[in-house]
Design a protein around this motif. Structure first.
Motif, short mmCIF file in Angstrom:
data_model
loop_
_atom_site.label_atom_id
_atom_site.label_comp_id
_atom_site.label_asym_id
_atom_site.label_seq_id
_atom_site.Cartn_x
_atom_site.Cartn_y
_atom_site.Cartn_z
N LEU A 19 0.84 -1.19 0.00
CA LEU A 19 0.00 0.00 0.00
C LEU A 19 0.88 1.25 0.00
O LEU A 19 1.93 1.27 0.61
N SER A 20 0.39 2.28 -0.66
CA SER A 20 1.06 3.57 -0.67
C SER A 20 0.09 4.65 -0.23
O SER A 20 -1.12 4.54 -0.46
N CYS A 21 0.63 5.69 0.38
CA CYS A 21 -0.18 6.84 0.78
C CYS A 21 0.60 8.10 0.40
O CYS A 21 1.64 8.37 1.00
N ALA A 22 0.08 8.81 -0.57
CA ALA A 22 0.71 10.05 -1.01
C ALA A 22 0.13 11.21 -0.23
O ALA A 22 -1.09 11.40 -0.19
N ALA A 74 11.29 12.25 0.72
CA ALA A 74 11.53 12.99 -0.52
C ALA A 74 10.33 12.90 -1.46
O ALA A 74 10.12 13.79 -2.29
N LYS A 75 9.56 11.82 -1.32
CA LYS A 75 8.38 11.62 -2.16
C LYS A 75 7.08 11.87 -1.42
O LYS A 75 5.99 11.68 -1.99
N ASN A 76 7.17 12.29 -0.15
CA ASN A 76 5.96 12.54 0.66
C ASN A 76 5.02 11.34 0.64
O ASN A 76 3.80 11.48 0.48
N THR A 77 5.59 10.17 0.83
CA THR A 77 4.81 8.94 0.72
C THR A 77 5.15 7.99 1.86
O THR A 77 6.32 7.84 2.22
N VAL A 78 4.12 7.37 2.39
CA VAL A 78 4.29 6.31 3.39
C VAL A 78 3.75 5.01 2.79
O VAL A 78 2.78 5.03 2.04
N TYR A 79 4.42 3.92 3.14
CA TYR A 79 4.10 2.62 2.56
C TYR A 79 3.74 1.60 3.64
O TYR A 79 4.15 1.74 4.80
N LEU A 80 3.00 0.59 3.24
CA LEU A 80 2.77 -0.56 4.09
C LEU A 80 2.96 -1.81 3.25
O LEU A 80 2.13 -2.11 2.39
N GLN A 81 4.07 -2.49 3.48
CA GLN A 81 4.34 -3.76 2.79
C GLN A 81 3.71 -4.87 3.60
O GLN A 81 4.02 -5.03 4.79
N MET A 82 2.82 -5.62 2.99
CA MET A 82 2.08 -6.67 3.69
C MET A 82 2.42 -8.01 3.05
O MET A 82 2.12 -8.23 1.87
N ASN A 83 3.03 -8.88 3.82
CA ASN A 83 3.40 -10.22 3.36
C ASN A 83 2.64 -11.27 4.15
O ASN A 83 2.08 -10.99 5.21
N SER A 84 2.63 -12.49 3.64
CA SER A 84 1.97 -13.61 4.31
C SER A 84 0.55 -13.24 4.74
O SER A 84 0.14 -13.48 5.88
N LEU A 85 -0.18 -12.67 3.83
CA LEU A 85 -1.52 -12.17 4.15
C LEU A 85 -2.46 -13.31 4.50
O LEU A 85 -2.39 -14.41 3.95
N LYS A 86 -3.35 -12.99 5.44
CA LYS A 86 -4.34 -13.95 5.94
C LYS A 86 -5.74 -13.41 5.68
O LYS A 86 -5.93 -12.19 5.58
N PRO A 87 -6.73 -14.28 5.64
CA PRO A 87 -8.11 -13.80 5.44
C PRO A 87 -8.51 -12.76 6.48
O PRO A 87 -9.28 -11.83 6.16
N GLU A 88 -8.01 -12.89 7.69
CA GLU A 88 -8.37 -11.93 8.74
C GLU A 88 -7.73 -10.56 8.55
O GLU A 88 -8.03 -9.62 9.30
#
Length: 115
Positions: A19-22, A74-88
């Motif tokens: 996910l990215s948030c600009a 520098a890009k005014n962006t925050v990220y959320l890297q999500m691995n091993s995703l679960k249904p919950e």
């Protein structure tokens, strides 16, 4: 202040999404940022937080070791890297900035984990 999330979608269990948030309209590098999520019928919960410079992070217990929050000032962006995703992990994910004691939110991005 404007926060715009992107990167959500449908993914199978065990998969990954980023996910990215600009951000715009404020001095991004001066403020901590957070990711929240809200599943149907549940309250919005804090998932991850990062300090203004990115040197300190915190995670909700259920995502520790699977999710990583990061930022590029520098890009005014925050990220959320999500691995091993679960249904919950299925929820709408929101970017949040608390700027001078006022909360600002993005529109949210849907993450659905299903086979």
């Amino acid at each position: 202040v404007q926060l715009v999330e992107s990167g959500g979608g449908l993914v199978q269990p065990g998969g990954s999404l980023r996910l990215s948030c600009a951000a715009s309209g404020f001095t991004f590098s001066s403020w901590p940022m957070r990711w929240y999520r809200q599943a149907p019928g549940k309250e919005r919960e804090l998932v991850a937080a990062i300090s203004s410079a990115g040197g300190s992070t915190n995670y909700e217990d259920s995502v520790k070791g699977r999710f990583t929050i990061s930022r590029d000032n520098a890009k005014n962006t925050v990220y959320l890297q999500m691995n091993s995703l679960k249904p919950e992990d299925t929820a709408v994910y929101y970017c949040n900035g608390r700027i001078i004691m006022r909360d600002y939110w993005g529109q949210g991005t849907q993450v659905t984990v299903s086979s």
